[in-house]
Design a protein around this motif. Structure first.
Motif, PDB file in Angstrom:
ATOM      1  N   ILE A 365      31.091  46.018  50.301  1.00 12.57           N
ATOM      2  CA  ILE A 365      32.114  45.305  49.529  1.00 12.57           C
ATOM      3  C   ILE A 365      33.090  46.324  48.963  1.00 12.57           C
ATOM      4  CG2 ILE A 365      32.582  43.833  47.545  1.00 12.57           C
ATOM      5  CD1 ILE A 365      29.939  42.500  47.925  1.00 12.57           C
ATOM      6  N   LEU A 366      34.320  46.199  49.411  1.00 10.04           N
ATOM      7  CA  LEU A 366      35.340  47.089  48.891  1.00 10.04           C
ATOM      8  C   LEU A 366      36.035  46.403  47.719  1.00 10.04           C
ATOM      9  CD1 LEU A 366      37.060  48.250  52.213  1.00 10.04           C
ATOM     10  CD2 LEU A 366      35.372  49.469  50.853  1.00 10.04           C
ATOM     11  N   PHE A 367      35.994  47.066  46.566  1.00  8.54           N
ATOM     12  CA  PHE A 367      36.622  46.414  45.426  1.00  8.54           C
ATOM     13  C   PHE A 367      37.468  47.397  44.639  1.00  8.54           C
ATOM     14  CE2 PHE A 367      34.183  48.303  42.018  1.00  8.54           C
ATOM     15  CZ  PHE A 367      33.095  48.832  42.706  1.00  8.54           C
ATOM     16  N   GLY A 368      38.374  46.854  43.872  1.00  9.17           N
ATOM     17  CA  GLY A 368      39.150  47.708  42.988  1.00  9.17           C
ATOM     18  C   GLY A 368      38.515  47.704  41.622  1.00  9.17           C
ATOM     19  N   ASP A 369      38.097  46.533  41.225  1.00 10.29           N
ATOM     20  CA  ASP A 369      37.487  46.364  39.914  1.00 10.29           C
ATOM     21  C   ASP A 369      36.441  45.289  40.057  1.00 10.29           C
ATOM     22  OD1 ASP A 369      39.618  47.197  37.350  1.00 10.29           O
ATOM     23  OD2 ASP A 369      37.458  46.865  37.100  1.00 10.29           O
ATOM     24  N   LEU A 370      35.320  45.490  39.480  1.00 10.53           N
ATOM     25  CA  LEU A 370      34.283  44.485  39.664  1.00 10.53           C
ATOM     26  C   LEU A 370      34.236  43.562  38.460  1.00 10.53           C
ATOM     27  CD1 LEU A 370      32.591  44.094  42.086  1.00 10.53           C
ATOM     28  CD2 LEU A 370      30.693  45.193  40.909  1.00 10.53           C
ATOM     29  N   ARG A 371      34.391  42.305  38.733  1.00 14.93           N
ATOM     30  CA  ARG A 371      34.458  41.363  37.624  1.00 14.93           C
ATOM     31  C   ARG A 371      33.212  40.502  37.634  1.00 14.93           C
ATOM     32  NH1 ARG A 371      40.233  41.838  37.628  1.00 14.93           N
ATOM     33  NH2 ARG A 371      40.407  43.984  36.935  1.00 14.93           N
ATOM     34  N   VAL A 372      32.223  40.957  36.970  1.00 17.52           N
ATOM     35  CA  VAL A 372      30.977  40.199  36.927  1.00 17.52           C
ATOM     36  C   VAL A 372      30.668  39.884  35.496  1.00 17.52           C
ATOM     37  CG1 VAL A 372      28.515  40.321  37.390  1.00 17.52           C
ATOM     38  CG2 VAL A 372      30.128  41.364  38.957  1.00 17.52           C
ATOM     39  N   TYR A 373      30.506  38.636  35.176  1.00 18.44           N
ATOM     40  CA  TYR A 373      30.346  38.282  33.776  1.00 18.44           C
ATOM     41  C   TYR A 373      29.119  37.411  33.586  1.00 18.44           C
ATOM     42  CZ  TYR A 373      32.541  34.025  35.475  1.00 18.44           C
ATOM     43  OH  TYR A 373      32.829  32.890  36.174  1.00 18.44           O
ATOM     44  N   LYS A 374      28.865  37.084  32.446  1.00 19.66           N
ATOM     45  CA  LYS A 374      27.707  36.317  31.987  1.00 19.66           C
ATOM     46  C   LYS A 374      26.419  36.930  32.551  1.00 19.66           C
ATOM     47  CE  LYS A 374      29.172  31.951  33.666  1.00 19.66           C
ATOM     48  NZ  LYS A 374      29.153  30.504  33.614  1.00 19.66           N
ATOM     49  N   GLU A 375      25.554  36.007  32.890  1.00 15.18           N
ATOM     50  CA  GLU A 375      24.263  36.469  33.396  1.00 15.18           C
ATOM     51  C   GLU A 375      24.357  36.889  34.857  1.00 15.18           C
ATOM     52  OE1 GLU A 375      25.158  33.484  32.615  1.00 15.18           O
ATOM     53  OE2 GLU A 375      24.363  31.971  33.983  1.00 15.18           O
ATOM     54  N   TYR A 376      25.566  36.877  35.367  1.00 14.35           N
ATOM     55  CA  TYR A 376      25.720  37.222  36.764  1.00 14.35           C
ATOM     56  C   TYR A 376      25.488  38.705  37.036  1.00 14.35           C
ATOM     57  CZ  TYR A 376      27.764  32.582  37.232  1.00 14.35           C
ATOM     58  OH  TYR A 376      27.979  31.234  37.229  1.00 14.35           O
ATOM     59  N   GLU A 377      25.358  39.445  35.981  1.00 14.11           N
ATOM     60  CA  GLU A 377      25.050  40.858  36.132  1.00 14.11           C
ATOM     61  C   GLU A 377      23.762  41.031  36.932  1.00 14.11           C
ATOM     62  OE1 GLU A 377      27.105  43.196  35.029  1.00 14.11           O
ATOM     63  OE2 GLU A 377      25.860  44.885  35.678  1.00 14.11           O
ATOM     64  N   ASP A 378      22.840  40.110  36.655  1.00 14.17           N
ATOM     65  CA  ASP A 378      21.573  40.169  37.393  1.00 14.17           C
ATOM     66  C   ASP A 378      21.792  39.908  38.866  1.00 14.17           C
ATOM     67  OD1 ASP A 378      19.881  38.516  34.662  1.00 14.17           O
ATOM     68  OD2 ASP A 378      20.155  40.663  35.095  1.00 14.17           O
ATOM     69  N   PHE A 379      22.709  39.046  39.116  1.00 12.47           N
ATOM     70  CA  PHE A 379      23.021  38.697  40.500  1.00 12.47           C
ATOM     71  C   PHE A 379      23.565  39.926  41.220  1.00 12.47           C
ATOM     72  CE2 PHE A 379      23.267  35.247  43.324  1.00 12.47           C
ATOM     73  CZ  PHE A 379      24.411  35.356  44.101  1.00 12.47           C
ATOM     74  N   TYR A 380      24.384  40.629  40.501  1.00 16.13           N
ATOM     75  CA  TYR A 380      24.956  41.865  41.035  1.00 16.13           C
ATOM     76  C   TYR A 380      23.842  42.859  41.358  1.00 16.13           C
ATOM     77  CZ  TYR A 380      27.393  46.393  40.588  1.00 16.13           C
ATOM     78  OH  TYR A 380      27.855  47.669  40.770  1.00 16.13           O
ATOM     79  N   ARG A 381      22.899  42.926  40.427  1.00 18.53           N
ATOM     80  CA  ARG A 381      21.788  43.852  40.670  1.00 18.53           C
ATOM     81  C   ARG A 381      20.985  43.446  41.884  1.00 18.53           C
ATOM     82  NH1 ARG A 381      20.051  43.951  35.254  1.00 18.53           N
ATOM     83  NH2 ARG A 381      21.700  45.227  34.391  1.00 18.53           N
ATOM     84  N   LYS A 382      20.845  42.145  42.025  1.00 16.29           N
ATOM     85  CA  LYS A 382      20.090  41.639  43.178  1.00 16.29           C
ATOM     86  C   LYS A 382      20.757  42.085  44.471  1.00 16.29           C
ATOM     87  CE  LYS A 382      18.239  37.392  45.161  1.00 16.29           C
ATOM     88  NZ  LYS A 382      17.885  36.013  44.961  1.00 16.29           N
ATOM     89  N   ALA A 383      22.079  41.983  44.460  1.00 16.38           N
ATOM     90  CA  ALA A 383      22.799  42.407  45.655  1.00 16.38           C
ATOM     91  C   ALA A 383      22.585  43.884  45.926  1.00 16.38           C
ATOM     92  CB  ALA A 383      24.290  42.112  45.476  1.00 16.38           C
ATOM     93  N   ARG A 384      22.622  44.643  44.868  1.00 17.17           N
ATOM     94  CA  ARG A 384      22.409  46.090  45.039  1.00 17.17           C
ATOM     95  C   ARG A 384      21.006  46.377  45.532  1.00 17.17           C
ATOM     96  NH1 ARG A 384      26.231  49.935  41.948  1.00 17.17           N
ATOM     97  NH2 ARG A 384      25.273  51.184  43.580  1.00 17.17           N
ATOM     98  N   ASP A 385      20.069  45.613  44.984  1.00 12.55           N
ATOM     99  CA  ASP A 385      18.690  45.806  45.440  1.00 12.55           C
ATOM    100  C   ASP A 385      18.562  45.514  46.922  1.00 12.55           C
ATOM    101  OD1 ASP A 385      17.106  44.545  42.389  1.00 12.55           O
ATOM    102  OD2 ASP A 385      17.864  46.539  42.938  1.00 12.55           O
ATOM    103  N   LEU A 386      19.369  44.609  47.396  1.00 14.12           N
ATOM    104  CA  LEU A 386      19.314  44.303  48.831  1.00 14.12           C
ATOM    105  C   LEU A 386      20.138  45.289  49.643  1.00 14.12           C
ATOM    106  CD1 LEU A 386      19.624  40.411  48.674  1.00 14.12           C
ATOM    107  CD2 LEU A 386      17.649  41.709  49.454  1.00 14.12           C
TER     108      LEU A 386
END
Lengths: 590, 246, 434
Positions: A365-386
């Motif tokens: 995922i190419l991004f300029g700025d990552l906009r992850v809010y609320k409890e979605y931080e965990d979701f982001y981590r999940k993606a990283r874990d994968l």
């Protein structure tokens, strides 16, 4: 026998919002010196319980019959203070606000002396008007216990069901043949990765089954007249026009997903360049297979230079295109002037889905700025874990898509960390595009008189305090029509709008505008200009005189300004009252 | 010595802004919420819609000494009351003409569109207007303002202006020319009637001196005022007839 | 044989002819191109030499004529076509739309009060103004308003305020067919426009006016209520000059009015006396070539003017008028008849007495009727001695100023009017026409 005005002035510190710039005690002393002022005091927070109590007490103690509160904008707290006055026995319309915060302390924060002087002027003007105010009554109108919901997407259906379940009749119209709106195109929803059909299907079933909901597909709103509690809407569908009479309207007409113009990141030129929503569709059909690498590019269309006004050809010559062009021109930038908020999550969601199905696929995922809010931080981590790879690229430089001599897609970009160019061969390039206003939105906005914000979405009545209300009483908004939202947020806003609407309908009556026009029949010559000007059909010439139907009058005042005999006065905003403010400002000693 | 004093004392204009509740007032609020800063010379008067603003309000404000008047409303198409701002726009063309004829600089009387989300635009507008009017100096208040105000109160002018908001059944250019000439006539005639009211019976010569109009033009107006039953003769003075208000 | 007559022109001559014919039992169609009957006499203040109030003696005749059971007024109308022969003329009349319903209008004038559009008042020789919807003059007959579409801005206020709902902006011209046995032409005169004589500065200098403009200024029902004020600054003029023969007796080709207009000397003296009566301190000078004061009682009038009223008569035809820019006083340049020296004298007001010429439209009318015009454009008489009432077309007669100056005054016009009535009844009776 006109009573002598006894004005009470309450000046608010608003913590340090006002008090930190304006010398509130000085203004209070000044207020005491003004004509008709019988009492002046200052409060820390006039809108607090203590502040309101102080007002009521002062009214009783000093036999005040006019109240001026010098604090923030009337657009937020006027109703609150009006109620306080009413509770203390002073008619709601004998109250005037002096805006010394938004229009003074907040904009002259570095000029306290000038701000204090200005505050005195503003208070003086308000006192002058207050002295001339007259008690008004708000006529009560019946609220029809039926509602019109425009758009049967997630938000619309939620709102419709909510109201229907409370026993109100709901007319739910949808311009397409199918229900579900944009959500239909989604595969799974974050963060639970539930299937979109899990949410949609039960919702659609309930809507179709509910006896209080009259569902009309392939139907749009043609025209609407009337006022809160009593709207007459003309709906047009495959069987012709139909008139409905409702008490409230909820606009849930949704938004669109931006489709990049041909050529942007080679979309439309190279086969394997697709949008996130197209990826959703492919995933749902199991068509993605096991590619070696998928590269996702974020903020497509949101970067400078990526959307030119000429790209708006996607929208044929229409009000929307004109509006969007206007927005782009006004912003002097190119690219959408807001954050679409959901695209980051969307990308992650799809990345996770791909990884779950095909762990060997490299998802970048190419991004300029990552906009992850609320409890979605965990979701982001999940993606990283994968092992989804997140690469921050230099925002100013857009990634470039090329094809190698072998016909393979290649993505080139500059890594923000190292500054070095990186190249990825990719099987699929997925573009995350924003949600943009719907083509029909402008037309609806015009019909219902809802303003459109600079981002192109419908504007709520107040950004903070009234997110599902609109400026038009009785009309509410829900879902992405007021800005990008994810599914849960849309559902919530649908419920909220339903709640607001059902309060109105449940009360059966509502008090309407007291600020209406009055005709002095002695001056009136029955020329009929008012009748022809009024957008609401309120004045009618009968027996050579203009008679105004107050229930239809919205208080705009155009008739008053045009009347050749100056025979029409606007209650609460009469020429004499406005002139009194001007006079108090410019010639106070006169 | 005096010159030095003048340059030291900076002229601070007073600008009155009529802002509509739904758009520009909210835009001004947003400027505040966003903590933008602008010069403190502006004073806002809230109206529900710019359509509310009678031309006489604008001229009264100037006559009372405001150095500038700003009318700020919703963008075309966004008016909460559908077309109040369109009507203001058309009305403003008449206000502007009368103001121009009075010698009021165009920077002093402006009509602008500011939406509820344009806190930045409001700020920039206030800054620009304040600066421009600072350069121009104080409002050179003109006695004609009273006559202009009276003219804009007259049924004759208000009716033809009001009609143009609805439908003009003859060629637009010709209609506009007629309205402009009615505007001039009414302003000049009201200057005459005002002078007669304040000073009693006057001759054509005296009226010409007070109003600055050519005597032959005064004669023309007197004949019309006579025909409309507003003035009549009141004796003689210096080989001229005196005219009085009936 | 139609026992009906069409009279074209409702001035005093036409009115007299109509009444006499009507009283003889004929049906009379009195066609008038302007919205009201009355003609020039309605514009005058007083008539010479008796100094009667013109409207006072005209109005009863206007009323009598309009009330007569066999007279039909066709005002605001023009003759479009005439076919046939004496005893049997087929006429087409075009009635111009007033945009006011004649049956409903009561002439109350509320519409005119409300009308915002102003236009120069033709009846007042463009001195004052009238509204786009107007009554031509207060005593107009028929008493119906008319809308001038050129000045009208179509704002519709008249419609809204009219209590009788008489405004009809969609009114169309009406074509009317008439069958008449004879026609009388009584189209009167216009005043020559002196602006073609640039040396006199008419229209350039505000205080050089025509005699008709003076009449309106002197008339009690005129734009100034009968107060003589001068146009440039409203001052009451003290030194007033009349210049006779402006355009008359002028052989210059491009003017072509080499005849004497007959009545200008008379009315100039009348107006001079009127001015003196209004303003005893005024000094009035009349510049003339010959004083054509013929007619009953007229020389006596001139003598009185000189001796009693101190009016000065200077036999000289001024060459030029210039203007003192500061005071707007016109300066007359003339040759003293005795000393032969040129003098330049400033006056407060100069009144030009222009030639009286055939009315506009007479040429077209003549073609329609088939009658001949003389070389000045007046209606040519069959024989100015033997048949001074017949035109060159049998069955069509003419009276009043339309046949040329003659004596030209009111009694003369009335006489001719009655005479043509006699001629008409002659040919339309069972006896043979002479």
């Amino acid at each position: 026998m006109k009573e002598e005005p006894r004005v009470g002035v309450f000046i608010c510190h608003c913590g340090i919002n006002i008090g930190g710039v304006v010398n509130v005690p000085e203004v209070t002393e000044y207020a005491k010196s003004l004509q008709n002022v019988k009492h002046a005091e200052n409060n820390l927070y006039t809108c607090s319980e203590a502040g309101l109590a102080a007002i009521k007490e002062a009214i009783k103690k000093h036999k005040l019959n006019r109240v001026v509160v010098a604090s923030c904008t009337p657009r937020t707290h006027e109703p609150l203070f009006r109620s306080a006055c009413e509770e203390a026995g002073v008619n709601r319309y004998l109250f005037e606000m002096a805006n010394i915060r938004e229009h003074c302390s907040w904009v002259h924060a570095h000029e306290p002396k000038e701000a204090t002087k200005k505050a005195k002027d503003i208070v003086r003007m308000a006192v002058a008007k207050a002295a001339l105010l007259e008690p008004q009554t708000e006529p009560e109108v019946d609220v029809k216990d039926a509602s019109l919901v425009i758009g049967a997407g997630i938000a619309g259906m939620t709102a419709a069901l909510s109201m229907a379940n409370q026993g109100f009749k709901v007319h739910l119209i949808e311009k397409e043949k199918e229900l579900g709106g944009l959500t239909q195109r989604l595969y799974k929803l974050y963060p639970t990765l539930a299937d979109s059909s899990e949410i949609l299907e039960p919702l659609i079933k309930s809507v179709e089954a509910n006896r209080n909901i009259e569902l009309m597909t392939s139907t749009t709103l043609k025209d609407v007249t009337g006022y809160i509690g009593n709207f007459d809407a003309v709906l047009t569908g495959p069987e012709g026009d139909k008139k409905v009479n409702v008490g409230t309207i909820i606009v849930a007409s949704g938004s669109s997903n931006y489709t990049p113009p041909q050529g942007l990141y080679q979309y439309g030129i190279y086969d394997h360049v697709i949008t996130q929503i197209e990826l959703d569709e492919m995933l749902s059909k199991g068509k993605i297979g096991h590619p070696k690498r998928i590269v996702m590019i974020q903020c497509v269309g949101a970067r400078k230079g990526e959307i030119r006004p000429s790209d708006l050809e996607a929208f044929p010559k229409s009000d929307t295109a004109d509006l969007l062009r206007k927005i782009l021109k006004a912003r002097k930038e190119e690219g959408w002037p807001y954050l679409s908020k959901i695209c980051c999550m969307d990308a992650k969601k799809n990345a996770i889905l791909v990884k779950e199905k095909s762990p060997k696929t490299d998802v970048v995922i190419l991004f300029g700025d990552l906009r992850v809010y609320k409890e979605y931080e965990d979701f982001y981590r999940k993606a990283r874990d994968l092992e989804v790879r997140f690469i921050r690229h230099i925002e100013e430089v857009s990634p470039e898509i090329t094809k190698t001599s072998e016909g393979e897609l290649q993505v080139a970009t500059f890594d923000a960390m190292s500054g070095l160019e990186v190249k990825f061969p990719a099987d699929w390039v997925v573009l995350s595009t924003p949600l943009i206003p719907n083509k029909d939105e402008v037309m609806l906005a015009r019909m219902l008189k809802i303003p459109i914000g600079t981002d192109g979405f419908l504007m709520e009545a107040h950004l903070k305090l009234r997110p599902v209300d609109t400026n038009v009483d009785g009309v509410f908004i829900a879902g992405t029509v007021s800005g990008p939202k994810d599914v849960s947020e849309s559902i919530i806003s649908g419920e909220a709008a339903a709640a607001r609407a059902s309060i109105l309908m449940g009360n059966k009556k509502v008090r309407t505008e007291a600020i209406t026009a009055v005709v002095d029949e002695e001056l009136c010559i029955g020329c009929g200009l008012c009748e022809e000007i009024c957008p609401y059909g309120a004045p009618k010439v009968e027996e050579g005189k203009s008679k105004i139907l107050e229930i239809l009058c919205r208080g705009c005042g155009s008739c008053s300004a045009e009347c050749p005999r100056q025979a029409i006065t606007m209650r609460h905003f009469g020429d004499h009252q406005l002139l009194a403010q001007v006079k108090a400002l410019l010639t106070p000693q006169a | 010595m005096v010159k030095e004093k003048k340059t030291k004392q900076k002229f601070e204009p007073t600008i009155v802004a009529f802002c509509c509740n739904w758009c520009s007032y909210a835009g001004a609020d947003l400027a505040g919420t966003s903590r933008f800063e602008y010069p403190p010379n502006i004073r806002i008067i809230r109206v529900m819609c710019t359509g509310r603003i009678d031309p006489t309000l604008v001229f009264e404000t100037l006559r009372m000494g405001a150095d500038g008047v700003l009318i700020a409303g919703c963008h075309p198409g966004d008016c909460h009351y559908q077309k109040g701002n369109f009507m203001m726009e058309k009305r403003f063309s008449y206000i502007k003409k009368a103001a121009d004829d009075m010698g009021v600089e165009p920077e002093r009387v402006r009509l602008e569109w500011v939406s509820a989300s344009e806190g930045g635009k409001f700020t920039a507008l206030v800054r620009e207007m304040t600066e421009q009017i600072e350069q121009l100096g104080p409002n050179p208040m003109i006695q004609k303002a009273s006559a202009t105000i009276d003219a804009f109160k007259s049924q004759r002018l208000r009716w033809v202006m009001g009609r143009s908001q609805i439908k003009v059944d003859i060629e637009e250019v010709k209609y506009r020319q007629t309205v402009d000439s009615i505007m001039h006539d009414e302003i000049e005639r009201h200057a005459i009637t005002r002078a007669l009211k304040e000073k009693g019976p006057l001759t054509v010569q005296e009226l010409a001196e007070i109003s600055g109009l050519q005597p032959s033009r005064i004669v023309r107006h007197i004949l019309a005022l006579r025909k409309n039953g507003v003035v009549n003769e009141a004796g003689e003075k210096d080989r001229q007839l005196l005219y009085q208000l009936i | 044989m139609q026992k009906a007559v069409m009279v074209i022109g409702a001035g005093i001559d036409g009115i007299q002819a109509s009444m006499d014919l009507a009283n003889k039992g004929f049906k009379v169609y009195l066609v008038e191109k302007s919205p009201s009957i009355g003609g020039r006499m309605a514009q005058l203040d007083k008539t010479f030499p008796t100094m009667d109030c013109s409207m006072c003696i005209l109005a009863p005749k206007m009323i009598e004529c309009s009330h007569h059971p066999t007279v039909k007024l066709l005002t605001y109308s023009e003759v479009k076509e005439v076919k046939g022969s004496p005893g049997n003329f087929k006429v087409k009349i075009l009635k111009k739309p007033r945009y006011v319903d004649e049956a409903k209008c009561t002439g109350c004038g509320i519409c005119a009060q409300s009308c915002p559009a102003e236009a120069p008042n033709e009846f007042d020789e463009n001195i004052g103004v009238r509204k786009a919807v107007y009554m031509p003059f207060p005593q107009a007959i028929p008493r119906i308003m008319v809308i001038d579409k050129n000045g009208c801005v179509e704002c519709g206020l008249c419609d809204k305020v009219c209590p009788a709902k008489a405004v009809n902006r969609e009114q169309k011209p009406e074509e009317i067919q008439l069958d008449v046995g004879a026609i009388v032409v009584a189209t009167g005169f216009d005043m020559f426009d002196p602006s073609i004589i640039p040396q006199y500065g008419y229209k350039r200098y505000k205080n050089v006016i025509t005699a008709m403009e003076l009449e309106r200024l002197l008339c009690a029902s005129g734009p100034t209520g009968g107060h003589l004020i001068r146009p440039s600054d409203g001052k009451i003029p003290r030194h007033i000059a009349f210049i006779q023969c402006v355009g008359s007796r002028d052989r210059r080709e491009w003017i072509n009015h080499s005849y004497c207009s007959s009545i200008c000397c008379k009315y100039a003296v009348k107006d001079a006396v009127l001015i003196k009566e209004h303003e005893p301190s005024a000094l009035v000078t009349i510049f003339y070539i010959d004083m054509r004061a013929f007619g009953k009682g007229f020389q006596e009038f001139v003598n009185r003017a000189k001796s009693e009223f101190g009016i000065e008569f200077i036999r000289s035809n001024p060459g030029e008028i210039t203007e003192d820019q500061k005071t707007s006083n016109p300066i007359i340049s003339f040759e003293d008849p005795v000393t032969r020296t040129v003098h330049n004298v400033a006056f407060d007001l100069v009144v030009l007495c222009p030639a009286l010429i055939p009315t506009q439209g007479v040429e077209k009318l003549a073609k329609t009727l088939g009658v001949e015009l003389d070389n000045y454009g007046f209606v040519k008489l069959k024989d100015s001695v033997k048949n001074p009432l017949d035109t060159t077309v049998p069955g069509i007669f003419a009276c009043g100023y339309c046949v040329g100056p003659k004596t030209g005054d009111i009694p003369d016009s009335i006489t001719q009017g009655s005479a043509t009535a006699a001629r008409v009844s002659n040919i339309l009776s069972d006896k043979e026409a002479s």
